[in-house]
Motif scaffolding. Structure first.
Motif, PDB file in Angstrom:
ATOM      1  N   ILE A 229      23.287 -18.816 -12.892  1.00  0.00           N
ATOM      2  CA  ILE A 229      22.685 -18.744 -14.352  1.00  0.00           C
ATOM      3  C   ILE A 229      21.207 -18.465 -14.180  1.00  0.00           C
ATOM      4  N   ALA A 230      20.447 -17.360 -14.747  1.00  0.00           N
ATOM      5  CA  ALA A 230      18.999 -17.218 -14.393  1.00  0.00           C
ATOM      6  C   ALA A 230      18.447 -16.691 -15.894  1.00  0.00           C
ATOM      7  N   THR A 231      17.571 -17.243 -16.082  1.00  0.00           N
ATOM      8  CA  THR A 231      16.775 -16.730 -17.217  1.00  0.00           C
ATOM      9  C   THR A 231      14.922 -17.002 -17.033  1.00  0.00           C
ATOM     10  N   LEU A 232      14.296 -16.087 -17.572  1.00  0.00           N
ATOM     11  CA  LEU A 232      12.992 -16.164 -17.685  1.00  0.00           C
ATOM     12  C   LEU A 232      12.334 -16.933 -18.788  1.00  0.00           C
ATOM     13  N   SER A 233      11.180 -17.426 -18.491  1.00  0.00           N
ATOM     14  CA  SER A 233      10.459 -18.307 -19.707  1.00  0.00           C
ATOM     15  C   SER A 233       9.868 -17.320 -20.483  1.00  0.00           C
ATOM     16  N   VAL A 234       9.397 -16.016 -20.069  1.00  0.00           N
ATOM     17  CA  VAL A 234       8.888 -15.018 -20.882  1.00  0.00           C
ATOM     18  C   VAL A 234       9.465 -13.570 -20.361  1.00  0.00           C
ATOM     19  N   THR A 235       9.334 -12.786 -21.417  1.00  0.00           N
ATOM     20  CA  THR A 235       9.866 -11.356 -21.047  1.00  0.00           C
ATOM     21  C   THR A 235       8.781 -10.252 -21.272  1.00  0.00           C
ATOM     22  N   THR A 236       7.759 -10.709 -21.909  1.00  0.00           N
ATOM     23  CA  THR A 236       6.626  -9.694 -22.292  1.00  0.00           C
ATOM     24  C   THR A 236       5.331 -10.278 -21.708  1.00  0.00           C
ATOM     25  N   LEU A 237       4.463  -9.505 -21.106  1.00  0.00           N
ATOM     26  CA  LEU A 237       3.353  -9.980 -20.645  1.00  0.00           C
ATOM     27  C   LEU A 237       2.176  -9.119 -21.187  1.00  0.00           C
ATOM     28  N   LEU A 238       1.142  -9.584 -21.266  1.00  0.00           N
ATOM     29  CA  LEU A 238      -0.088  -8.626 -21.490  1.00  0.00           C
ATOM     30  C   LEU A 238      -1.069  -8.811 -20.227  1.00  0.00           C
ATOM     31  N   ILE A 239      -1.074  -7.730 -19.285  1.00  0.00           N
ATOM     32  CA  ILE A 239      -1.762  -7.951 -18.141  1.00  0.00           C
ATOM     33  C   ILE A 239      -3.182  -7.130 -18.177  1.00  0.00           C
ATOM     34  N   PRO A 240      -4.258  -7.910 -17.998  1.00  0.00           N
ATOM     35  CA  PRO A 240      -5.538  -7.168 -17.977  1.00  0.00           C
ATOM     36  C   PRO A 240      -5.698  -5.860 -16.915  1.00  0.00           C
ATOM     37  N   ILE A 241      -6.249  -4.847 -17.662  1.00  0.00           N
ATOM     38  CA  ILE A 241      -6.424  -3.767 -16.761  1.00  0.00           C
ATOM     39  C   ILE A 241      -7.837  -3.924 -15.865  1.00  0.00           C
ATOM     40  N   THR A 242      -7.767  -3.892 -14.625  1.00  0.00           N
ATOM     41  CA  THR A 242      -9.068  -4.018 -13.833  1.00  0.00           C
ATOM     42  C   THR A 242      -9.142  -3.028 -12.935  1.00  0.00           C
ATOM     43  N   LEU A 243     -10.197  -3.119 -11.845  1.00  0.00           N
ATOM     44  CA  LEU A 243     -10.356  -2.163 -10.830  1.00  0.00           C
ATOM     45  C   LEU A 243      -9.479  -2.630  -9.804  1.00  0.00           C
ATOM     46  N   GLY A 244      -9.125  -3.738  -9.824  1.00  0.00           N
ATOM     47  CA  GLY A 244      -8.585  -4.579  -8.655  1.00  0.00           C
ATOM     48  C   GLY A 244      -6.952  -4.847  -9.151  1.00  0.00           C
ATOM     49  N   VAL A 245      -6.438  -5.918  -8.481  1.00  0.00           N
ATOM     50  CA  VAL A 245      -5.365  -6.319  -8.897  1.00  0.00           C
ATOM     51  C   VAL A 245      -5.317  -7.640  -9.873  1.00  0.00           C
ATOM     52  N   SER A 246      -4.506  -7.652 -10.860  1.00  0.00           N
ATOM     53  CA  SER A 246      -4.435  -8.449 -11.888  1.00  0.00           C
ATOM     54  C   SER A 246      -3.161  -9.358 -11.835  1.00  0.00           C
ATOM     55  N   ASN A 247      -2.849 -10.601 -12.163  1.00  0.00           N
ATOM     56  CA  ASN A 247      -1.574 -11.107 -11.897  1.00  0.00           C
ATOM     57  C   ASN A 247      -1.349 -12.217 -13.135  1.00  0.00           C
ATOM     58  N   SER A 248      -0.084 -12.606 -12.958  1.00  0.00           N
ATOM     59  CA  SER A 248       0.329 -13.480 -14.372  1.00  0.00           C
ATOM     60  C   SER A 248       1.744 -14.271 -13.608  1.00  0.00           C
ATOM     61  N   THR A 249       1.693 -15.423 -14.034  1.00  0.00           N
ATOM     62  CA  THR A 249       2.675 -16.307 -13.463  1.00  0.00           C
ATOM     63  C   THR A 249       3.775 -16.510 -14.460  1.00  0.00           C
ATOM     64  N   VAL A 250       5.074 -16.294 -14.244  1.00  0.00           N
ATOM     65  CA  VAL A 250       6.385 -16.309 -14.946  1.00  0.00           C
ATOM     66  C   VAL A 250       7.335 -17.296 -14.384  1.00  0.00           C
ATOM     67  N   ILE A 251       7.869 -18.132 -15.181  1.00  0.00           N
ATOM     68  CA  ILE A 251       8.646 -19.110 -14.630  1.00  0.00           C
ATOM     69  C   ILE A 251      10.327 -18.620 -14.730  1.00  0.00           C
ATOM     70  N   LEU A 252      10.848 -18.639 -13.686  1.00  0.00           N
ATOM     71  CA  LEU A 252      12.234 -18.241 -13.630  1.00  0.00           C
ATOM     72  C   LEU A 252      13.270 -19.377 -13.279  1.00  0.00           C
ATOM     73  N   ASN A 253      14.271 -19.681 -14.333  1.00  0.00           N
ATOM     74  CA  ASN A 253      14.826 -20.741 -14.391  1.00  0.00           C
ATOM     75  C   ASN A 253      16.186 -20.479 -13.758  1.00  0.00           C
ATOM     76  N   VAL A 254      16.764 -21.238 -12.468  1.00  0.00           N
ATOM     77  CA  VAL A 254      17.929 -20.755 -11.929  1.00  0.00           C
ATOM     78  C   VAL A 254      18.803 -22.149 -11.968  1.00  0.00           C
TER      79      VAL A 254
END
Length: 300
Positions: free
Chosen positions: A99-124
């Motif tokens: 059984i696998a679920t995500l803590s969130v399913t929608t993210l707002l990611i910053p738009i930059t000239l490089g790489v943006s990242n965000s962390t999501v928790i996956l429950n297994v």
């Protein structure tokens, strides 16, 4: 004068012609902005996930960047006024015993000239029938829609993991846990042992608690296949001192399961306690005396 006006008209016409060509070629061909997403596990996924008893919370790192095609597109990205982009995450498939679920399913990611990242928790969490050290997987679909000059993106990521060993047995005493015997008898208790774990299991027996003067014997360790069953025997002998006995004592046995292929992987032990009552006279050699007396009577 007419010649000057004609030259000016030609210059203006040429200017607008160049503008039109630039407008047709540059925005379409030079401005190429595309979304790019990558999803990766955290390092602790290498540790096996224990079925049933563990809820593993895994940090997923979601990386986002904008790819551009030409130099003009890079300039367009620098001047871009929208600062965030909406990203959707969805668990699309996983192992049937998982059984696998995500803590969130929608993210707002910053738009930059490089790489943006965000962390999501996956429950297994794994069910009891997850095969020990088999192959488990979770599939996650990451997507963004087209937003302004930035194109959309969609990709499915497969994340692999390994189920651990579930050490679990069930012990049942079909003849109960209490017996009444005489001082010259033995109390015998059958123990039906079922392997409820997800791999071959070795069970170790230990006489944990026994009263002074009493004797208890049980099988050596046994190995059960997955879903296997075995009937062990616990034999208890009371003290055999001369005279009348009315003893009521308990004996405790510990049963420890372990993975057969690696017995250092121990599970939680089970304990059973049996109660034996020994009542009556114990006269050592009395039977022989009675037999000899009977022969004497016959001879006389």
């Amino acid at each position: 004068m007419a010649k000057v006006m004609k030259s000016a008209v030609s210059t203006i016409f040429l200017f607008f012609l160049l503008i039109s060509v630039f407008a047709v070629s540059s925005p379409v061909n030079a401005i190429s902005l595309n979304s790019n997403i990558d999803v990766v596990w955290e390092n602790n996924i290498v540790k096996p996930v224990i079925p049933r008893d563990e809820l593993r919370r895994l940090n997923l790192t979601v990386n986002y960047k904008v790819d551009w095609g030409r130099d003009f597109a890079y300039g367009a990205l620098e001047a871009y006024t929208i600062t965030e982009i909406l990203m959707n995450l969805q668990v699309t498939e996983y192992s049937p015993w998982c059984i696998a679920t995500l803590s969130v399913t929608t993210l707002l990611i910053p738009i930059t000239l490089g790489v943006s990242n965000s962390t999501v928790i996956l429950n297994v969490q794994l069910k009891e029938d997850a095969p020990a050290f088999g192959e488990g997987y979770v599939k996650i679909l990451a997507s963004t829609r087209k937003q302004g000059l930035i194109g959309g993106f969609e990709k499915e990521f497969t994340l692999d993991f390994v189920p651990g060993y579930l050490a679990r047995i069930n012990v049942y005493l079909p003849q109960g846990t209490t017996k009444n015997i005489g001082p010259m008898d033995y109390a015998v208790f059958p123990l039906e042992i079922n392997n409820l774990g997800n791999a071959r299991t070795t069970v170790f027996f230990t006489i944990e608690d026994i009263p002074k003067g009493w004797t208890a014997v049980i099988n050596n360790d046994i190995t059960l296949d997955e879903n296997g069953q075995y009937t062990a025997t616990l034999t208890v002998k009371p003290p055999r001192d001369f005279g009348y006995h009315d003893d009521r004592k308990s004996v405790m046995v510990k049963l420890t399961p372990a993975r057969a292929e690696n017995t250092t992987e121990l599970g939680k032990p089970s304990f059973i306690t049996v109660l034996v009552q020994s009542r009556g006279f114990y006269t050592p050699g009395f039977e022989a005396i009675t037999f000899i007396g009977a022969i004497v009577v016959v001879l006389l």
